[in-house]
Scaffold this motif. Structure first.
Motif, mmCIF file in Angstrom:
data_model
loop_
_atom_site.group_PDB
_atom_site.id
_atom_site.type_symbol
_atom_site.label_atom_id
_atom_site.label_comp_id
_atom_site.label_asym_id
_atom_site.label_seq_id
_atom_site.Cartn_x
_atom_site.Cartn_y
_atom_site.Cartn_z
ATOM 1 N N HIS A 1 23.230 42.056 20.593
ATOM 2 C CA HIS A 1 22.579 43.091 21.646
ATOM 3 C C HIS A 1 22.414 42.537 22.660
ATOM 4 C CE1 HIS A 1 22.188 46.955 19.365
ATOM 5 N NE2 HIS A 1 22.612 45.954 18.154
ATOM 6 N N PRO A 2 22.793 42.591 24.000
ATOM 7 C CA PRO A 2 22.171 42.272 25.182
ATOM 8 C C PRO A 2 20.556 42.514 25.805
ATOM 9 C CG PRO A 2 23.329 44.163 26.053
ATOM 10 C CD PRO A 2 23.460 43.507 24.394
ATOM 11 N N HIS B 1 23.632 43.061 35.460
ATOM 12 C CA HIS B 1 22.201 42.147 35.061
ATOM 13 C C HIS B 1 21.343 41.905 33.659
ATOM 14 C CE1 HIS B 1 20.560 46.464 34.629
ATOM 15 N NE2 HIS B 1 19.667 45.878 34.477
ATOM 16 N N HIS B 2 22.179 42.039 33.182
ATOM 17 C CA HIS B 2 22.126 41.675 31.062
ATOM 18 C C HIS B 2 22.153 40.223 31.457
ATOM 19 C CE1 HIS B 2 20.551 45.508 30.434
ATOM 20 N NE2 HIS B 2 21.952 46.494 30.964
ATOM 21 N N ALA B 3 21.592 39.936 30.251
ATOM 22 C CA ALA B 3 21.977 38.414 29.346
ATOM 23 C C ALA B 3 21.816 38.793 28.008
ATOM 24 C CB ALA B 3 20.969 37.573 30.058
ATOM 25 N N THR C 1 30.687 48.153 31.624
ATOM 26 C CA THR C 1 30.696 46.603 32.043
ATOM 27 C C THR C 1 30.790 45.544 31.390
ATOM 28 O OG1 THR C 1 30.270 46.071 34.307
ATOM 29 C CG2 THR C 1 28.243 46.866 33.286
ATOM 30 N N ARG C 2 31.556 45.024 32.081
ATOM 31 C CA ARG C 2 31.704 43.390 31.568
ATOM 32 C C ARG C 2 30.005 42.712 31.772
ATOM 33 N NH1 ARG C 2 36.774 40.016 33.232
ATOM 34 N NH2 ARG C 2 37.754 41.426 33.470
ATOM 35 N N LEU C 3 29.515 42.033 30.649
ATOM 36 C CA LEU C 3 28.665 41.551 30.388
ATOM 37 C C LEU C 3 28.280 40.731 32.177
ATOM 38 C CD1 LEU C 3 25.752 40.750 29.451
ATOM 39 C CD2 LEU C 3 26.688 39.298 27.598
ATOM 40 N N GLU D 1 25.574 49.259 29.505
ATOM 41 C CA GLU D 1 24.388 49.250 30.277
ATOM 42 C C GLU D 1 23.389 50.348 29.300
ATOM 43 O OE1 GLU D 1 24.270 47.984 33.571
ATOM 44 O OE2 GLU D 1 26.050 47.414 34.053
ATOM 45 N N GLU D 2 23.650 51.946 29.720
ATOM 46 C CA GLU D 2 22.910 52.909 28.938
ATOM 47 C C GLU D 2 21.988 52.533 27.905
ATOM 48 O OE1 GLU D 2 22.861 57.415 27.970
ATOM 49 O OE2 GLU D 2 24.386 57.240 29.356
ATOM 50 N N GLU D 3 22.775 52.506 26.375
ATOM 51 C CA GLU D 3 21.502 51.728 25.872
ATOM 52 C C GLU D 3 21.783 50.647 25.237
ATOM 53 O OE1 GLU D 3 23.256 53.348 22.088
ATOM 54 O OE2 GLU D 3 23.558 56.048 23.229
#
Length: 139
Positions: free
Chosen positions: A138-139, A16-18, A10-12, A49-51
């Motif tokens: 990494h996010p 919900h990641h930063a 998914t796109r950053l 998103e998993e890793e």
């Protein structure tokens, strides 16, 4: 994740990641090829998103004020150097221009990523023997 399994990416900006630090966020930086030719800018990062790892840069190029703009996916494995203003990749402008285009109406995501890694000549991140690159962070 087992070898051969491709997680949903998914796109950053849609997650919900930063990025941990603004200095580590390459979005908005100019992208140049290995000869220094400007290709466009990093529009977003495609993450697993998993890793919690960045897998692709989403390169935005061409067009005017967003009209006619193209988007290309570049594996982070191609990133050779990151500076305050630029991201340099180890591929040519022609290689980026000839890369497969992603259209969810025409091709499944996993098939597209497989073709993309083949085009750029890298081992896919889900493949045996994959070694993660240094950039981007990494996010």
């Amino acid at each position: 994740m087992k070898s051969g399994d491709i997680p949903v990416l998914t796109r950053l900006s849609d997650s919900h990641h930063a990025i941990r630090s603004a200095d580590e966020d390459v979005r908005g930086r100019k992208v140049t090829d290995r000869s220094g030719n400007e290709l466009g800018k990093v529009g977003d990062l495609i993450i697993d998103e998993e890793e919690h790892k960045v897998r692709f840069l989403l390169l935005e190029h061409g067009g005017f004020l967003g009209i006619g703009e193209k988007k290309s996916y570049i594996p982070v494995d191609a990133v050779a150097d990151v500076t305050e203003d630029h991201v340099r990749i180890d591929r040519t402008r022609e290689e980026v221009a000839d890369a497969p285009e992603y259209d969810p109406e025409l091709v499944e995501q996993s098939e597209f990523y497989d073709r993309l890694y083949t085009h750029y000549g890298y081992v896919p991140f889900w493949g045996t023997g994959y070694v993660p690159p240094r950039f981007p962070y990494h996010p």
